[in-house]
Design a protein around this motif. Sequence first.
Motif, PDB file in Angstrom:
ATOM      1  N   THR A 282      -3.065  -0.935   8.545  1.00  0.00           N
ATOM      2  CA  THR A 282      -2.201  -0.523  10.169  1.00  0.00           C
ATOM      3  C   THR A 282      -3.253  -0.646  11.235  1.00  0.00           C
ATOM      4  OG1 THR A 282      -2.570   1.809   9.770  1.00  0.00           O
ATOM      5  CG2 THR A 282      -0.543   0.760   8.961  1.00  0.00           C
TER       6      THR A 282
ATOM      7  N   ALA B  89       0.914  -1.102  -0.002  1.00  0.00           N
ATOM      8  CA  ALA B  89       0.172   0.078   0.077  1.00  0.00           C
ATOM      9  C   ALA B  89       0.845   1.227  -0.048  1.00  0.00           C
ATOM     10  CB  ALA B  89      -1.078  -0.153   1.099  1.00  0.00           C
ATOM     11  N   LEU B  90       1.907   1.315   0.754  1.00  0.00           N
ATOM     12  CA  LEU B  90       3.041   2.546   0.819  1.00  0.00           C
ATOM     13  C   LEU B  90       3.481   2.780  -0.568  1.00  0.00           C
ATOM     14  CD1 LEU B  90       4.622   1.907   4.152  1.00  0.00           C
ATOM     15  CD2 LEU B  90       3.350   3.802   3.356  1.00  0.00           C
TER      16      LEU B  90
ATOM     17  N   ASN C 274       2.133   1.645  -3.472  1.00  0.00           N
ATOM     18  CA  ASN C 274       1.418   2.191  -4.307  1.00  0.00           C
ATOM     19  C   ASN C 274       0.836   3.536  -4.132  1.00  0.00           C
ATOM     20  OD1 ASN C 274       1.664   0.005  -5.790  1.00  0.00           O
ATOM     21  ND2 ASN C 274      -0.049  -1.037  -4.775  1.00  0.00           N
ATOM     22  N   GLY C 275       1.112   4.167  -2.873  1.00  0.00           N
ATOM     23  CA  GLY C 275       0.625   5.449  -2.523  1.00  0.00           C
ATOM     24  C   GLY C 275      -0.951   5.232  -2.216  1.00  0.00           C
ATOM     25  N   ASP C 276      -1.448   3.853  -1.704  1.00  0.00           N
ATOM     26  CA  ASP C 276      -2.870   3.690  -1.541  1.00  0.00           C
ATOM     27  C   ASP C 276      -2.926   4.077   0.266  1.00  0.00           C
ATOM     28  OD1 ASP C 276      -5.325   3.063  -0.952  1.00  0.00           O
ATOM     29  OD2 ASP C 276      -4.999   0.925  -1.957  1.00  0.00           O
ATOM     30  N   ALA C 277      -3.237   5.475   0.650  1.00  0.00           N
ATOM     31  CA  ALA C 277      -3.447   5.789   1.802  1.00  0.00           C
ATOM     32  C   ALA C 277      -4.368   5.055   2.552  1.00  0.00           C
ATOM     33  CB  ALA C 277      -3.808   7.245   1.893  1.00  0.00           C
ATOM     34  N   GLU C 278      -5.795   4.926   1.728  1.00  0.00           N
ATOM     35  CA  GLU C 278      -7.036   4.191   2.340  1.00  0.00           C
ATOM     36  C   GLU C 278      -6.675   2.927   2.803  1.00  0.00           C
ATOM     37  OE1 GLU C 278     -11.095   2.673   1.060  1.00  0.00           O
ATOM     38  OE2 GLU C 278     -10.608   4.580   0.410  1.00  0.00           O
ATOM     39  N   SER C 279      -5.721   2.177   2.059  1.00  0.00           N
ATOM     40  CA  SER C 279      -5.536   0.788   2.352  1.00  0.00           C
ATOM     41  C   SER C 279      -4.460   0.578   3.455  1.00  0.00           C
ATOM     42  CB  SER C 279      -4.990   0.000   1.200  1.00  0.00           C
ATOM     43  OG  SER C 279      -6.046  -0.178   0.315  1.00  0.00           O
ATOM     44  N   PHE C 280      -3.566   1.611   3.631  1.00  0.00           N
ATOM     45  CA  PHE C 280      -2.484   1.528   4.290  1.00  0.00           C
ATOM     46  C   PHE C 280      -3.388   1.762   5.695  1.00  0.00           C
ATOM     47  CE2 PHE C 280       0.233   4.525   7.239  1.00  0.00           C
ATOM     48  CZ  PHE C 280       1.238   3.607   7.532  1.00  0.00           C
ATOM     49  N   GLN C 281      -4.190   2.775   6.010  1.00  0.00           N
ATOM     50  CA  GLN C 281      -4.852   3.168   7.251  1.00  0.00           C
ATOM     51  C   GLN C 281      -5.581   1.945   7.892  1.00  0.00           C
ATOM     52  OE1 GLN C 281      -4.027   5.232   9.211  1.00  0.00           O
ATOM     53  NE2 GLN C 281      -4.769   7.352   8.643  1.00  0.00           N
ATOM     54  N   ARG C 282      -6.244   1.278   6.892  1.00  0.00           N
ATOM     55  CA  ARG C 282      -7.072   0.155   6.963  1.00  0.00           C
ATOM     56  C   ARG C 282      -6.306  -1.173   7.691  1.00  0.00           C
ATOM     57  NH1 ARG C 282      -8.171  -3.947   4.215  1.00  0.00           N
ATOM     58  NH2 ARG C 282      -7.451  -3.038   2.085  1.00  0.00           N
TER      59      ARG C 282
END
Length: 59
Positions: A52, A39-40, A42-50
């Motif tokens: 983590t 996710a990092l 790919n720059g996918d902030a939403e997936s990163f948050q979910r």
Amino acid sequence: MDNMKVAYETMLGLAAEMVLDESLRNFRTEKLYLAIDQALANGDAESFQRLTEELKTFQ
């Protein structure tokens, strides 16, 4: 003597369950770390948050 056998088998069952639980927790944690890294990348902030947040529940 039978009581000792039952107690021994119960303890073995509990030990096996603990090992299995720990193995599954480690496997899931490793998969979460890999998904977070992806996710990092790919720059996918939403997936990163979910992901983590999910990882926090395992720790």
